[in-house]
Scaffold this active site. Structure first.
Site, PDB file in Angstrom:
ATOM      1  N   SER A  45      -2.804  -7.849  -3.484  1.00  0.00           N
ATOM      2  CA  SER A  45      -2.453  -7.439  -4.731  1.00  0.00           C
ATOM      3  C   SER A  45      -2.154  -6.012  -4.492  1.00  0.00           C
ATOM      4  CB  SER A  45      -3.289  -7.839  -5.896  1.00  0.00           C
ATOM      5  OG  SER A  45      -2.874  -7.135  -6.954  1.00  0.00           O
ATOM      6  N   VAL A  68       2.872  -8.648   0.609  1.00  0.00           N
ATOM      7  CA  VAL A  68       2.918  -9.498  -0.945  1.00  0.00           C
ATOM      8  C   VAL A  68       1.783  -9.454  -1.427  1.00  0.00           C
ATOM      9  CG1 VAL A  68       4.998 -10.851   0.121  1.00  0.00           C
ATOM     10  CG2 VAL A  68       2.573 -11.591   0.356  1.00  0.00           C
ATOM     11  N   SER A  69       1.819  -9.774  -2.808  1.00  0.00           N
ATOM     12  CA  SER A  69       0.592  -9.937  -3.768  1.00  0.00           C
ATOM     13  C   SER A  69      -0.247 -10.910  -3.730  1.00  0.00           C
ATOM     14  CB  SER A  69       1.258  -9.413  -5.260  1.00  0.00           C
ATOM     15  OG  SER A  69       1.979  -8.279  -5.230  1.00  0.00           O
ATOM     16  N   THR A  70       0.522 -12.330  -3.306  1.00  0.00           N
ATOM     17  CA  THR A  70      -0.609 -13.392  -3.484  1.00  0.00           C
ATOM     18  C   THR A  70      -0.410 -14.263  -2.349  1.00  0.00           C
ATOM     19  OG1 THR A  70       1.272 -14.800  -4.333  1.00  0.00           O
ATOM     20  CG2 THR A  70      -0.310 -13.535  -5.915  1.00  0.00           C
ATOM     21  N   GLN A  89       2.866 -16.322  -1.732  1.00  0.00           N
ATOM     22  CA  GLN A  89       4.021 -15.871  -1.329  1.00  0.00           C
ATOM     23  C   GLN A  89       4.277 -15.544   0.170  1.00  0.00           C
ATOM     24  OE1 GLN A  89       3.319 -12.275  -3.787  1.00  0.00           O
ATOM     25  NE2 GLN A  89       4.972 -12.789  -4.954  1.00  0.00           N
TER      26      GLN A  89
END
Length: 185
Positions: free
Chosen positions: A37, A9-11, A14
């Protein structure tokens, strides 16, 4: 023959749980995951995974964009994995095979995904410009945290506990704990 899964996941906010569950259901024996990210060049768990897989192993991802930051990097990675006889399964596409049609499909989909990311960035920037021009109260970025009672409690707790324990106790990220500690310095 081992089946590996990779979730990203990017952050930090999340959750990886949905991807991990999906990968387990798809048959992954070992799942590597991280929160980075797609624009980040270093993904330690993914790099470790790429060195672990051996010929005839399977690498499963939920979506094609989990592989890399951009089309060129993804194509190079997929090509090298296919040459090493690694089976690549992308759950929303199927198995990527080392045929002209398989390679063309991957190139097309990666190009579309990269264009979509670029368009999201353009729309976000346009929205910020519009907001700045039409909303005198617009402030870019997150609102600053305040020294309220919750943050004070987190800070006091963090004096006698590690950042990790404090984060778990208050159900927040370790980074948030570090930020709150800086507020009170």
């Amino acid at each position: 023959m081992t089946v590996y899964g990779y979730a990203r996941v990017s952050t930090a906010g999340q959750s990886l749980n949905e991807q991990k569950d999906t990968l387990k259901k798809a048959g992954a024996d070992i799942i590597m995951s991280e929160k980075y990210s797609g624009t980040t060049t270093t993904r330690p768990q993914f790099e470790k995974l790429v060195h672990l897989v051996e010929p005839n192993d399977t690498l499963i991802v939920t979506k094609l964009d989990r592989f890399a930051r951009n089309t060129r990097e993804a194509l190079n990675l997929i090509d090298s994995l296919l040459k090493e006889k690694i089976v690549i399964k992308v759950l929303n596409l199927g198995t990527i095979d080392n045929t002209p049609m398989g390679r063309m499909l991957v190139r097309t989909l990666l190009s579309v995904a990269e264009m979509e990311r670029d368009m999201i960035i353009e729309r976000t920037q346009a929205g910020k410009i519009f907001a700045k021009q039409h909303n005198p109260n617009y402030k870019e970025g997150r609102p600053k945290r305040k020294k309220d009672s919750r943050n004070t409690a987190i800070f006091e707790y963090s004096k006698t506990h590690t950042v990790k324990v404090t984060a778990e106790a208050f159900n927040i990220s370790p980074r948030t704990v570090q930020y709150i500690k800086k507020l009170f310095r």
